[in-house]
Design a protein around this motif. Structure first.
Motif, mmCIF file in Angstrom:
data_model
loop_
_atom_site.group_PDB
_atom_site.id
_atom_site.type_symbol
_atom_site.label_atom_id
_atom_site.label_comp_id
_atom_site.label_asym_id
_atom_site.label_seq_id
_atom_site.Cartn_x
_atom_site.Cartn_y
_atom_site.Cartn_z
ATOM 1 N N GLN A 53 0.837 -1.211 0.000
ATOM 2 C CA GLN A 53 0.000 0.000 0.000
ATOM 3 C C GLN A 53 0.870 1.258 0.000
ATOM 4 O OE1 GLN A 53 -3.584 -0.095 -0.229
ATOM 5 N NE2 GLN A 53 -2.896 -2.152 -0.784
ATOM 6 N N GLU A 54 1.815 1.294 -0.938
ATOM 7 C CA GLU A 54 2.741 2.410 -1.071
ATOM 8 C C GLU A 54 2.870 2.757 -2.547
ATOM 9 O OE1 GLU A 54 4.097 5.181 -0.459
ATOM 10 O OE2 GLU A 54 5.289 4.567 1.298
ATOM 11 N N ASP A 55 3.322 3.984 -2.826
ATOM 12 C CA ASP A 55 3.510 4.429 -4.204
ATOM 13 C C ASP A 55 4.573 3.554 -4.877
ATOM 14 O OD1 ASP A 55 4.241 5.757 -6.566
ATOM 15 O OD2 ASP A 55 3.725 7.705 -5.729
ATOM 16 N N PRO A 56 4.259 2.944 -6.032
ATOM 17 C CA PRO A 56 5.247 2.060 -6.685
ATOM 18 C C PRO A 56 6.504 2.790 -7.135
ATOM 19 C CG PRO A 56 3.330 2.403 -8.089
ATOM 20 C CD PRO A 56 2.979 2.957 -6.744
ATOM 21 N N ILE A 57 6.385 4.086 -7.470
ATOM 22 C CA ILE A 57 7.574 4.838 -7.882
ATOM 23 C C ILE A 57 8.547 4.963 -6.715
ATOM 24 C CG2 ILE A 57 8.436 7.047 -8.736
ATOM 25 C CD1 ILE A 57 6.969 5.442 -10.824
ATOM 26 N N ILE A 58 8.024 5.244 -5.531
ATOM 27 C CA ILE A 58 8.877 5.358 -4.346
ATOM 28 C C ILE A 58 9.553 4.022 -4.060
ATOM 29 C CG2 ILE A 58 8.830 5.720 -1.841
ATOM 30 C CD1 ILE A 58 6.629 7.747 -2.255
ATOM 31 N N ILE A 59 8.787 2.940 -4.167
ATOM 32 C CA ILE A 59 9.360 1.605 -3.959
ATOM 33 C C ILE A 59 10.434 1.322 -5.003
ATOM 34 C CG2 ILE A 59 8.847 -0.864 -4.103
ATOM 35 C CD1 ILE A 59 6.175 -0.305 -2.799
ATOM 36 N N ALA A 60 10.147 1.654 -6.263
ATOM 37 C CA ALA A 60 11.091 1.366 -7.344
ATOM 38 C C ALA A 60 12.398 2.127 -7.178
ATOM 39 C CB ALA A 60 10.445 1.695 -8.689
ATOM 40 N N VAL A 61 12.317 3.396 -6.755
ATOM 41 C CA VAL A 61 13.532 4.196 -6.569
ATOM 42 C C VAL A 61 14.419 3.570 -5.504
ATOM 43 C CG1 VAL A 61 14.399 6.430 -5.742
ATOM 44 C CG2 VAL A 61 12.510 6.355 -7.380
ATOM 45 N N ASP A 62 13.818 3.145 -4.394
ATOM 46 C CA ASP A 62 14.596 2.501 -3.341
ATOM 47 C C ASP A 62 15.127 1.149 -3.806
ATOM 48 O OD1 ASP A 62 15.691 2.943 -0.895
ATOM 49 O OD2 ASP A 62 13.996 2.225 0.284
ATOM 50 N N ALA A 63 14.346 0.426 -4.618
ATOM 51 C CA ALA A 63 14.796 -0.869 -5.132
ATOM 52 C C ALA A 63 16.004 -0.712 -6.044
ATOM 53 C CB ALA A 63 13.656 -1.558 -5.877
ATOM 54 N N VAL A 64 16.034 0.349 -6.851
ATOM 55 C CA VAL A 64 17.180 0.608 -7.727
ATOM 56 C C VAL A 64 18.441 0.813 -6.891
ATOM 57 C CG1 VAL A 64 18.178 2.297 -9.311
ATOM 58 C CG2 VAL A 64 15.843 1.504 -9.654
ATOM 59 N N ARG A 65 18.287 1.527 -5.788
ATOM 60 C CA ARG A 65 19.441 1.740 -4.902
ATOM 61 C C ARG A 65 19.931 0.415 -4.327
ATOM 62 N NH1 ARG A 65 20.530 6.293 -0.440
ATOM 63 N NH2 ARG A 65 21.936 5.150 0.938
ATOM 64 N N LEU A 66 18.997 -0.420 -3.871
ATOM 65 C CA LEU A 66 19.385 -1.709 -3.307
ATOM 66 C C LEU A 66 20.026 -2.618 -4.360
ATOM 67 C CD1 LEU A 66 16.298 -2.467 -1.028
ATOM 68 C CD2 LEU A 66 18.615 -1.919 -0.264
ATOM 69 N N ALA A 67 19.624 -2.457 -5.613
ATOM 70 C CA ALA A 67 20.138 -3.303 -6.698
ATOM 71 C C ALA A 67 21.295 -2.647 -7.439
ATOM 72 C CB ALA A 67 19.010 -3.628 -7.678
ATOM 73 N N ALA A 68 21.974 -1.707 -6.786
ATOM 74 C CA ALA A 68 23.046 -0.964 -7.451
ATOM 75 C C ALA A 68 24.116 -1.890 -8.022
ATOM 76 C CB ALA A 68 23.675 0.028 -6.463
ATOM 77 N N VAL A 69 24.461 -2.931 -7.289
ATOM 78 C CA VAL A 69 25.478 -3.868 -7.783
ATOM 79 C C VAL A 69 25.030 -4.497 -9.092
ATOM 80 C CG1 VAL A 69 26.624 -6.074 -7.304
ATOM 81 C CG2 VAL A 69 26.423 -4.350 -5.509
ATOM 82 N N GLY A 70 23.745 -4.800 -9.195
ATOM 83 C CA GLY A 70 23.223 -5.418 -10.411
ATOM 84 C C GLY A 70 23.362 -4.532 -11.632
ATOM 85 N N PHE A 71 23.225 -3.220 -11.458
ATOM 86 C CA PHE A 71 23.350 -2.309 -12.594
ATOM 87 C C PHE A 71 24.798 -2.155 -13.053
ATOM 88 C CE2 PHE A 71 19.173 -1.107 -11.057
ATOM 89 C CZ PHE A 71 18.490 -0.821 -12.227
ATOM 90 N N LEU A 72 25.757 -2.472 -12.192
ATOM 91 C CA LEU A 72 27.171 -2.362 -12.566
ATOM 92 C C LEU A 72 27.744 -3.678 -13.095
ATOM 93 C CD1 LEU A 72 28.410 -0.200 -9.546
ATOM 94 C CD2 LEU A 72 27.880 0.564 -11.866
ATOM 95 N N LEU A 73 27.160 -4.788 -12.651
ATOM 96 C CA LEU A 73 27.685 -6.104 -13.048
ATOM 97 C C LEU A 73 27.786 -6.301 -14.564
ATOM 98 C CD1 LEU A 73 26.136 -8.642 -10.512
ATOM 99 C CD2 LEU A 73 28.563 -8.386 -11.066
ATOM 100 N N PRO A 74 26.757 -5.927 -15.354
ATOM 101 C CA PRO A 74 26.865 -6.188 -16.802
ATOM 102 C C PRO A 74 28.066 -5.523 -17.455
ATOM 103 C CG PRO A 74 24.599 -5.682 -16.196
ATOM 104 C CD PRO A 74 25.431 -5.393 -14.996
ATOM 105 N N PHE A 75 28.473 -4.361 -16.961
ATOM 106 C CA PHE A 75 29.657 -3.718 -17.528
ATOM 107 C C PHE A 75 30.910 -4.535 -17.207
ATOM 108 C CE2 PHE A 75 26.536 -0.343 -17.114
ATOM 109 C CZ PHE A 75 26.649 0.312 -18.334
ATOM 110 N N VAL A 76 30.891 -5.180 -16.039
ATOM 111 C CA VAL A 76 32.028 -6.025 -15.666
ATOM 112 C C VAL A 76 32.092 -7.249 -16.576
ATOM 113 C CG1 VAL A 76 33.129 -7.293 -13.782
ATOM 114 C CG2 VAL A 76 31.840 -5.209 -13.292
ATOM 115 N N PHE A 77 30.915 -7.763 -17.017
ATOM 116 C CA PHE A 77 30.912 -8.922 -17.922
ATOM 117 C C PHE A 77 31.815 -8.676 -19.126
ATOM 118 C CE2 PHE A 77 26.172 -9.901 -16.813
ATOM 119 C CZ PHE A 77 26.569 -10.281 -15.534
ATOM 120 N N LEU A 78 31.718 -7.472 -19.666
ATOM 121 C CA LEU A 78 32.439 -7.155 -20.891
ATOM 122 C C LEU A 78 33.867 -6.706 -20.610
ATOM 123 C CD1 LEU A 78 29.566 -5.302 -22.794
ATOM 124 C CD2 LEU A 78 30.330 -7.645 -23.084
ATOM 125 N N TRP A 79 34.095 -6.169 -19.429
ATOM 126 C CA TRP A 79 35.427 -5.694 -19.064
ATOM 127 C C TRP A 79 36.314 -6.846 -18.607
ATOM 128 C CZ3 TRP A 79 37.035 -2.769 -14.064
ATOM 129 C CH2 TRP A 79 38.277 -2.149 -14.254
#
Length: 642
Positions: free
Chosen positions: A518-544
């Motif tokens: 029962q919370e705004d999904p945008i607020i949840i998504a923004v916090d989820a992106v922060r928690l998943a920060a490692v995931g957003f960097l991992l694909p660049f490591v795949f190629l490096w």
């Protein structure tokens, strides 16, 4: 927050005799799929035709035309189901004639033109009902381009202007509707979903949840950590971020809220953890099977390559949750947590099917045989204790439920097949790649950033398989042109397709969590992106550094893994920990140095990696000793105040 753009048709709820009939029909279809994949060698076109037409027949009965559709099928639904069945019968009876037909040279008969056009229309309607207008509009735009793109100037114009030409490629060959996506869904995906469904039906989901609770439930932030671990374990069964959120989040989110956790944090933890389930071996999401077909990589090798990144993804989330829990003094479970020994004593049979899956894959059997062996192991394992024993009707229900779970996946992948057929026919994929390289001037980092952004945009509001497929055909050629290996490039795109499920502004996984929290999904998504920060960097490591995917000698893989642990720890501490020495200015310098050291730790050059690992260790030691001194000083003040 209402997102009507994403509205799908109503999933009807059947009871009594209609439910029994639907379950039996869906179970019979599941048995046919098992037979067709394991016991006979089917012609791909025939298998695709029978699978799609049967799925559509069920789909139009089970899923209504809109969210407000009546719970009982309408005359229109029955008419579309009947048309789907008739098209399947026609194509099946004329399969040899259609297979022997010379595409683009022999004209259609009236019946071929009618049923081919009908399947094209039925696919669009099935896509709209199962995935909403987002993917349907994308497919529609590509179809319009395929039909009228000849009117555009170079470089985007093409020379195709005939609807018959379009219909021939998209419906009467295995390059379109019956292409790779549907072939994968009709084989690997269906059988692995069956494995997960039966494992869950036997109580595997409860075991994984109890196992996570036994391991971390009594530590600070226990419920949040349970959400991270249980969602990762459940992801091995489901492979779908949204279904993972619903299955585990319906338990973990209310518990976290009851213990005083903020709604946004409770939802974000579940979203970030559930999204990673699509990348968690040994049973990754359906997009991984499509990746295997596109790149020609054995699924076993994809599983090996995905192990280290998946563990690093969850390590990053777990550490951030831990540090935030300590900082905010988040409470552990108040309820009784089952001892680990008791959990294992009651649920050890659930580990047998997972072990069978891993063992059969390691031996080198095909994914189809692996899924079949795992499914059989689930049934056998369920009989090892009285509390887990499955009844015949539960097995029938599991077969039927598998078919119904496949409906939205089949709708999305059928639509993706239309897009792929059109792109290969018009050459738009290579044209898009040339435009991307022109914009980036061939600069590697900039090309990768644009590829990531485009993949996430393609995935907004779409199922992961569709997002990956579109990215593979539109963005993949650009990565190939700047020299990146095919497999690494596709793993890069797969990860960002997965992460699109938690990325604002749409974030379909956050929408599911928002309904529970029962919370705004945008607020949840923004916090989820922060928690998943490692995931957003991992694909660049795949190629490096390919060693992070296991694509190197053992020593390099071990060093890359250690560097990955240091990098994930560095990112988690820099994002969540506040107790840095030397005031605000020094704290920011240490954060920057920590992140830079983490990046160096995963460098492909051993000397740089070792230096980065040492730097991360040194900075973390400084931060830890400072935090201990601060905590000790706080305790002394508390004692003095008393």
């Amino acid at each position: 927050m209402s997102v009507s753009f994403l509205a799908t048709g109503r999933r009807r709820i059947f009871k009594g005799a209609p439910l029994t009939v639907l379950t039996l029909v869906a179970a019979a279809f599941a048995c046919w799929v098992i037979y067709a994949n394991i016991f006979v060698i089917s012609d791909p076109l025939v298998l695709g035709i029978l699978f799609v037409s049967s799925i559509y027949t069920l789909l139009f009965v089970v899923i209504g035309h809109s969210p407000r559709a009546p719970n009982r099928p309408t005359y229109l639904d029955w008419a579309l189901a009947a048309l789907s069945l008739a098209a399947g019968i026609f194509f099946f009876l004329n399969a040899k004639e259609i297979s022997d037909r010379i595409s683009l040279l022999q004209p259609f008969t009236t019946a071929q033109f009618f049923f081919g056009s009908a399947l094209l229309f039925l696919t669009l309607e099935a896509t709209r009902r199962t995935t909403g207008l987002g993917l349907t509009m994308v497919v529609g735009l590509f179809l319009i381009y395929n039909q009228f793109g000849y009117l555009l100037p170079p470089p985007f114009g093409h020379g195709i202007s005939s609807f018959s030409y379009l219909l021939d490629i998209l419906i009467f060959t295995t390059d379109g509707l019956f292409g790779v996506p549907i072939q994968v869904v009709a084989s690997y995906v269906f059988l692995f979903v069956l494995f997960g469904t039966l494992l869950s039906k036997a109580g595997g989901g409860n075991f994984f949840f109890n196992l996570a609770a036994s391991l971390t439930g009594k530590s600070p932030g226990g419920p949040a950590k349970v959400a991270v671990i249980s969602s990762g374990l459940y992801g091995t069964m489901s492979g779908s971020p949204t279904s993972d959120v619903v299955a585990t989040g319906s338990i973990t989110i209310p518990i976290m809220e009851r213990l005083g956790y903020k709604k946004r944090f409770a939802g974000a933890v579940e979203v970030a953890a559930s999204t990673g389930g699509s990348a968690m071996p040994p049973i990754m999401g359906s997009a991984a099977f499509i990746l295997a077909e596109y790149t020609g990589t054995p699924y076993r090798e994809i599983v090996y390559a995905a192990i280290i990144p998946a563990l690093l993804y969850y390590l990053g989330i777990f550490l951030q949750v831990h540090f935030r829990s300590v900082r905010h003094n988040l409470r552990p479970y108040e309820d009784d947590v089952p001892p680990l020994a008791e959990t294992m004593r009651q649920g050890w049979p659930y580990l047998i099917p997972i072990g069978v899956i891993v063992g059969v894959l390691m031996v080198g059997y095909s994914p189809v045989f692996t899924a079949g062996a795992g499914t059989l192991a689930v049934i056998v394992a369920s009989f090892m204790t009285s509390g887990t024993r499955m009844t015949p009707w539960q097995i029938i229900e599991g077969l039927g439920e598998t078919t119904l779970r496949i409906l939205p996946v089949a709708g999305a992948c059928a639509a993706a097949g239309l897009v792929i057929g059109g792109l290969s026919m018009t050459g738009l994929g290579m044209k898009a790649a040339n435009v991307i390289l022109m914009v980036t001037s061939g600069v590697d980092v900039l090309t990768l950033v644009i590829a990531a952004v485009v993949t996430i945009i393609l995935g907004l509001g779409m199922p992961t398989p569709s997002a990956y497929i579109l990215a593979a055909v539109l963005v993949g050629p650009a990565l190939a042109k700047i020299g990146y290996p095919d497999f690494q490039s596709h793993m890069f795109l797969l990860y960002f397709a997965i992460l699109s499920a938690l990325t604002p502004p749409i974030a379909v996984a956050a929408l599911a969590a928002a309904a529970i929290a029962q919370e705004d999904p945008i607020i949840i998504a923004v916090d989820a992106v922060r928690l998943a920060a490692v995931g957003f960097l991992l694909p660049f490591v795949f190629l490096w550094n390919p060693a992070i995917l296991g694509l190197a000698d053992p020593a390099s893989v071990v060093l890359a893994s250690l560097g990955g642990v240091c990098a994930a720890s560095a990112i988690a501490v820099s994002l969540e920990w506040v107790c840095f020495p030397g005031g605000a200015g020094m704290a920011w310098l240490l954060r920057i140095a920590l992140v830079a050291s983490g990046i160096a730790a995963v460098a492909p050059v051993a000397a740089v990696s070792l230096l980065g690992i040492a730097s991360v260790g040194t900075i973390l030691s400084i931060v830890y000793m400072h935090s201990r001194r601060v905590a000790a000083a706080g305790d002394d003040k508390a004692v003095a105040a008393k």
